[in-house]
Design a protein around this motif. Structure first.
Motif, mmCIF file in Angstrom:
data_model
loop_
_atom_site.group_PDB
_atom_site.id
_atom_site.type_symbol
_atom_site.label_atom_id
_atom_site.label_comp_id
_atom_site.label_asym_id
_atom_site.label_seq_id
_atom_site.Cartn_x
_atom_site.Cartn_y
_atom_site.Cartn_z
ATOM 1 N N PHE B 215 24.840 55.199 175.004
ATOM 2 C CA PHE B 215 24.952 55.734 173.644
ATOM 3 C C PHE B 215 23.647 56.417 173.292
ATOM 4 O O PHE B 215 22.589 56.095 173.815
ATOM 5 N N ARG B 216 23.740 57.376 172.394
ATOM 6 C CA ARG B 216 22.559 58.187 172.056
ATOM 7 C C ARG B 216 21.439 57.303 171.532
ATOM 8 O O ARG B 216 21.678 56.340 170.815
ATOM 9 N N HIS B 217 20.247 57.714 171.865
ATOM 10 C CA HIS B 217 19.082 56.876 171.572
ATOM 11 C C HIS B 217 19.006 56.470 170.112
ATOM 12 O O HIS B 217 18.927 57.306 169.222
ATOM 13 N N ASN B 218 19.019 55.148 169.886
ATOM 14 C CA ASN B 218 18.878 54.570 168.538
ATOM 15 C C ASN B 218 19.956 55.021 167.559
ATOM 16 O O ASN B 218 19.773 54.898 166.356
ATOM 17 N N ASP B 219 21.066 55.524 168.089
ATOM 18 C CA ASP B 219 22.116 55.999 167.193
ATOM 19 C C ASP B 219 23.173 54.905 167.068
ATOM 20 O O ASP B 219 24.047 54.776 167.927
ATOM 21 N N ILE B 220 23.101 54.129 166.010
ATOM 22 C CA ILE B 220 24.000 52.978 165.869
ATOM 23 C C ILE B 220 25.440 53.432 165.671
ATOM 24 O O ILE B 220 26.388 52.737 166.061
ATOM 25 N N ASN B 221 25.623 54.620 165.089
ATOM 26 C CA ASN B 221 26.998 55.107 164.898
ATOM 27 C C ASN B 221 27.656 55.435 166.223
ATOM 28 O O ASN B 221 28.833 55.166 166.426
ATOM 29 N N ASP B 222 26.868 56.004 167.121
ATOM 30 C CA ASP B 222 27.406 56.305 168.443
ATOM 31 C C ASP B 222 27.807 55.013 169.158
ATOM 32 O O ASP B 222 28.838 54.939 169.816
ATOM 33 N N LEU B 223 26.976 53.989 168.987
ATOM 34 C CA LEU B 223 27.294 52.702 169.608
ATOM 35 C C LEU B 223 28.581 52.137 169.038
ATOM 36 O O LEU B 223 29.450 51.661 169.773
ATOM 37 N N GLU B 224 28.732 52.248 167.726
ATOM 38 C CA GLU B 224 29.947 51.728 167.090
ATOM 39 C C GLU B 224 31.174 52.452 167.599
ATOM 40 O O GLU B 224 32.219 51.848 167.832
ATOM 41 N N ARG B 225 31.005 53.758 167.777
ATOM 42 C CA ARG B 225 32.124 54.547 168.274
ATOM 43 C C ARG B 225 32.560 54.048 169.645
ATOM 44 O O ARG B 225 33.738 53.813 169.922
ATOM 45 N N LEU B 226 31.569 53.842 170.525
ATOM 46 C CA LEU B 226 31.883 53.368 171.875
ATOM 47 C C LEU B 226 32.541 51.994 171.830
ATOM 48 O O LEU B 226 33.481 51.708 172.570
ATOM 49 N N LEU B 227 32.018 51.115 170.945
ATOM 50 C CA LEU B 227 32.568 49.775 170.851
ATOM 51 C C LEU B 227 34.002 49.814 170.363
ATOM 52 O O LEU B 227 34.870 49.094 170.867
ATOM 53 N N ALA B 228 34.260 50.683 169.364
ATOM 54 C CA ALA B 228 35.618 50.775 168.826
ATOM 55 C C ALA B 228 36.581 51.283 169.893
ATOM 56 O O ALA B 228 37.697 50.779 170.039
#
Lengths: 520, 475
Positions: B215-228
């Motif tokens: 996921f993009r560096h320090n991008d919590i939204n990107d992480l959430e997207r991947l998790l979802a």
């Protein structure tokens, strides 16, 4: 240092040590006796019983009749379990029973003798408590081949000075601000010692393999690796992305067949020709005690235009009449081996690893190695220890400490192996290798031998599955130049006792004889 | 002469034949068609199909020719003798607040000596005592008489420092996280990894052979997207999903960027999506937080919620090696499964002794040292921003900052010029070195590291020199 000085005990026996038994023509004679049928049978039975008990106990634990020992997860339920239950079956039910034989803490220099911290367990090896006492034992477990593990003497003084003048660490990568003048000095001394054009040193032996093999080979290359290669070599090969094929241990015919087949068929699927072929071998294999067949390997490598990577972790300093490793032992040309690798942990009693070879090779590694770019450089006092030992070993004067130690180790190896074999133990490995494995076969004997020898004041290393094949559990004696003849005699006598207790001395090639009959 | 064929036999034959014909008439039509089809197929196969060519086997002569013709590449590619790695500065003496190169002393803003423990007298004394007691090397792996009582003491101290149950030490900083990840995460598991992680962690991720989701560096939204996305995928096959472990691999303070991870939100998501957090605090241990206990202290997050914290003894502590702390349930597994622990010699006792003494000093200082460091970092950050012309990456309280030139001016050549110029003015700085096969190669930059004992005047001097260098390089 006078030859006949009565000051140190082993000095009076070093006279014998100077008749170096390494012959002009190195021996190709390795004997691996077949496993006796009875031993195999009892070992398998042993495992079956352990398994049955294991299932039964696990059942009790699952039904909460028995307390589940060991710790539990602290995450709320809903998380996928961290460990597969079958993975830890072996750990819980076999390893845990003999866990007191491993991870023994020591409280002294790991020299010829060792001070073990005594520990007791109230709950069958799940947890240990220290009594506070120390047990003095003869140390046959540490990799201290040349006996340089010392806390006093000239080398220790050099190390202490180095801490005062250079600190304990440079805290920077070698490519940034971590290269000190000592590192350069170490590298040039190493190149002189080994006879190569250049050398480079790293802070950890394991990492030397794991981080540098990927810089030499990559996708589209072929690695031919010996069956019994160390984990660091396997990890390095895997990380490189090359195709890995394993050949039977020391089997040159199988290796040649693989070379021929794979050069002809090329890369899998595309059949393009290979970019490079790398043969990875070790000098001395630490579990078998065997030597690699270097002359034949060099012949093969030249015939098929492959490259040879030689890992001398256990053999540098310990083999060869000048202590320069297996290349010296087999009297081969060091320029024939493309990549010489070794560690400083064993014969040099320091920490770290090195790679030596032609200048282009070393320059390439300086640029592309993971360790040079990202990892902190070697600690200056450790570098100083290696430099001091190297200076002693380069010195070819027979009277001086370096040569004395090499010869002492060779004598100890010859003596110990001969007597052990004559006493009826099944011993593996090459007659000149300082690693002496004697077979125990079953896991219960592994534990029993270890504990009985400890009771008698000898610290040994016993290993079983998965470090060795299932049926071939063994005890591995690591000889050292700091062992005196008296120490070795004591060990042999105790081994005779314990061997009888455990019914180990079953060699058919060398029917068992009592200790006093096996005088050389 | 055989038996005469009498009328009865012939009659019998005729009856058989007749009954055969009758049965033919009685079989269903499709059966007849099917049988005829089969017979025709057999006829076709036998008479008409072309035989497939047999794979040609190479003759021995051809094999030998192939073997003789094959030429490998040279073992190493041609080497550029001007590469910076072949022309490094060679230092002498203690690499502390000042370093000596060719007889000249310069201020050191290049090495990871955050707390100035390199060359510390107390630490050196303890190391010397350890040499006098244990010698230098430990001569064995942890399993075979390589465990020295000083290792056990260090592990216990580290665990106590972080208020965790257990600690485990490794003999090399790089191998620590690179051995830990493959010990837990196997082929079927999923790793959610930040793109900006350090190379050693990338190697650990590679060695584990797990499925990696960057996921993009320090991008919590990107992480959430991947998790979802993963969650949706799991709902389709819940049985399989219950066998896949998930891990989040992040750093506390990123070495390549100098910024801190958004930990509180990541911990929230942990309980929602059920993954485990492995955090590497190599840079943030001993530098961030009121008492130097890292990002968990800074963000005020309950440390027990992090499954494993790994770090190194090579930066703030000024020794060599690495360690991991966590609950006993998690850490104990490494003692049998982490390759860098089981198959490698243990840490030399003098380095363990140095680390213990460093921890002692950190405990004694409690918060003074760390507050000073964070304070000075903030001031340096402000001063660097005042220069105007440099891009300064990193948090203001981070003692590790990345300096680069604006946009298209940012080339390695110009940065090298700045470094050389600074050296002539007796300031040592360094360019951050990377290998080309990094997953996400960061932009070229100068990695500036603040030593807690730097005075304000020295920081001013640094900024003056950087200003001059900027003018020269953009002229």
């Amino acid at each position: 240092m006078a030859k006949n000085s009565p000051k140190q005990k082993n000095k009076s026996y070093s006279n014998i040590g100077f008749n170096t038994p390494v012959p002009e023509h190195p021996s190709l004679n390795e004997v691996y006796e077949d496993t006796p049928f009875s031993e195999a049978f009892w070992t398998y039975l042993n495992y079956v019983i352990l398994n049955i008990f294991g299932w039964f106990r696990d059942l009790l634990r699952n039904a909460r009749i028995e307390n589940r020992k060991g710790s539990a997860e602290n995450n709320p339920p809903g998380f996928v379990p961290l460990y597969q239950s079958y993975e830890s079956f072996y750990t819980r039910n076999v390893y845990q029973r003999i866990a007191d034989c491993f991870n023994r803490p020591i409280g002294s220099v790991p020299g010829g003798t060792l001070d073990l911290l005594e520990r007791v367990t109230d709950d069958y090896n799940w947890s240990f408590n220290f009594t506070g006492d120390k047990v003095k034992t003869i140390n046959l477990g540490s990799y201290n081949y040349l006996g340089f593990a010392n806390n006093s003497g000239q080398i220790a003084e050099n190390v202490i000075n180095s801490i005062k003048t250079s600190g304990v660490s440079a805290a920077s990568a070698a490519q940034e601000c971590g290269t000190l003048t000592q590192h350069r000095k170490l590298e040039s001394l190493l190149a002189e010692f080994l006879g190569t054009e250049d050398a480079i040193a790293f802070g950890m032996g394991f990492a030397t393999n794991a981080l540098n093999i990927p810089t030499l080979v990559g996708k589209g290359c072929l690695i031919l690796s010996d069956e019994l290669n160390h984990t660091s070599l396997v990890l390095g090969s895997r990380l490189s992305g090359a195709v890995i094929k394993v050949y039977k241990h020391n089997d040159m015919i199988h290796l040649e067949k693989l070379l021929r087949d794979y050069i002809v068929s090329g890369q899998p699927r595309t059949h393009r020709p290979w970019r490079k072929i790398l043969i990875i071998v070790e000098g001395v294999y630490s579990m078998e005690g065997s030597l690699c067949k270097l002359p034949e390997l060099i012949e093969l490598k030249k015939k098929y235009k492959a490259f040879l990577y030689l890992d001398e972790a256990h053999s540098i300093g310990a083999m060869g009449s000048r202590g320069r490793g297996v290349v010296d032992y087999w009297k081969c040309d060091v320029n024939d081996v493309d990549i010489l690798m070794g560690t400083f942990t064993k014969s040099f009693a320091a920490a770290g690893g090195y790679i030596a070879g032609k200048k282009e090779l070393i320059d390439h590694i300086r640029i592309a190695s993971h360790a040079q770019t990202y990892a902190v450089s070697m600690s200056p006092p450790v570098v100083e220890q290696v430099i001091s030992v190297l200076n002693l070993l380069i010195d070819e004067n027979e009277e001086h400490e370096g040569r004395q130690k090499i010869n002492q180790l060779a004598w100890n190896t010859h003596y110990f192996r001969q007597r052990l074999t004559k006493m009826g133990f099944i011993v593996y490995g090459h007659p000149h290798s300082p690693v002496v494995p004697a077979l125990l076969y079953s896991p219960s004997k592994i534990a029993a031998f270890n504990r009985e020898m400890l009771k008698r004041g000898v610290a040994v290393v016993t290993v079983g599955f998965p470090a060795t094949p299932l049926v071939l559990g063994r005890v591995r004696f690591c000889l050292s130049a700091s062992h005196t003849k008296e120490m070795l005699d004591e060990v042999l006598k105790h081994a005779e006792e314990v061997g009888d207790l455990l019914n180990m001395r079953k060699s058919k090639l060398n029917p068992k004889r009592p200790f006093h009959e096996t005088e050389l | 002469m055989g038996s005469p064929v009498n009328r009865d036999d012939i009659a019998r034959l005729a009856t058989d034949f007749y009954s055969l014909l009758e049965s033919f008439k009685q079989t269903p039509f499709y059966h007849l068609i099917f049988e005829i089809f089969l017979i025709l197929t057999v006829l076709w196969l036998v008479c008409f199909r072309k035989p497939r060519p047999i794979a040609k086997k190479l003759t021995e002569k051809e094999k030998q020719e192939l073997i003789d013709e094959w030429q490998p590449e040279p073992l190493v590619p041609p080497v550029d003798t001007n590469h910076p790695a072949l022309n490094v500065r060679v230092l002498d003496g203690i690499v502390g607040k000042t370093i000596e190169i060719d007889g000249r002393k310069s201020l050191n803003f290049a090495t990871f000596n955050f707390l100035n423990f390199v060359g510390n007298q107390r630490i050196a004394d303890k190391a010397i005592q350890a040499v006098q007691k244990y010698g230098v090397g430990s001569c064995g792996p942890r399993g075979f008489y390589g465990t020295i009582d000083i290792h056990l003491e260090l592990e216990e101290r580290l665990a106590r420092f972080f208020n965790f149950e257990e600690g485990i030490i490794y003999s090399y900083g790089f191998s620590t996280i690179a051995s830990i990840i493959p010990a837990y995460s196997k082929r079927n598991d999923i790793l959610f990894v930040d793109e900006g992680i350090h190379y050693a962690i990338q190697k650990g991720v590679e060695a584990s052979r797990s499925t990696v989701k960057w996921f993009r560096h320090n991008d919590i939204n990107d992480l959430e997207r991947l998790l979802a996305e993963q969650d949706k995928h799991d709902k389709k096959n819940p049985k399989k999903a219950s066998t896949i472990r998930r891990f989040l691999i992040i750093e506390g303070l990123y070495m390549n960027y100098g910024d801190i991870c958004p930990l509180p939100r990541m911990v929230e998501l942990k309980y929602k999506y059920k993954y485990r957090i492995f955090m590497d605090e190599s840079v943030s241990f001993g530098t961030i937080g009121q008492t130097g206990r890292g990002v968990t202290e800074y963000h005020n997050v309950d440390r027990q919620k992090i499954d494993l914290i790994s770090s190194t003894l090579e930066y703030s502590v000024g020794s060599i090696g690495g360690f991991a702390v966590g609950s006993s349930f998690v850490i104990d597994h490494q003692r049998l499964s982490a390759q860098g622990y089981c198959f490698s010699a243990s840490l030399p006792p003098l380095l363990a002794a140095a680390a213990i003494e460093a921890l002692n000093i950190m405990d004694e200082e409690n918060s003074l040292l760390f507050e000073t460091l964070m304070d000075k970092s903030k001031r340096l950050h402000k001063k660097l921003l005042d220069i105007k012309g440099y891009r300064v990456l990193g948090e203001d309280i981070s003692p590790l900052k990345h300096l680069s030139l604006a946009n298209s001016l940012n080339t390695i050549g110009r940065l090298e010029y700045i470094v050389e110029f600074a050296q002539t003015r007796d300031i040592t700085i360094t360019i951050a070195r990377y290998l080309n096969d990094e997953h996400h190669l960061p932009e070229p930059s100068i990695r500036l590291i603040l030593n807690v004992e730097m005075t304000d005047e020295e920081l001013e001097f640094l900024c003056t020199v950087l200003q001059e260098a900027l003018v020269k390089v953009t002229a």
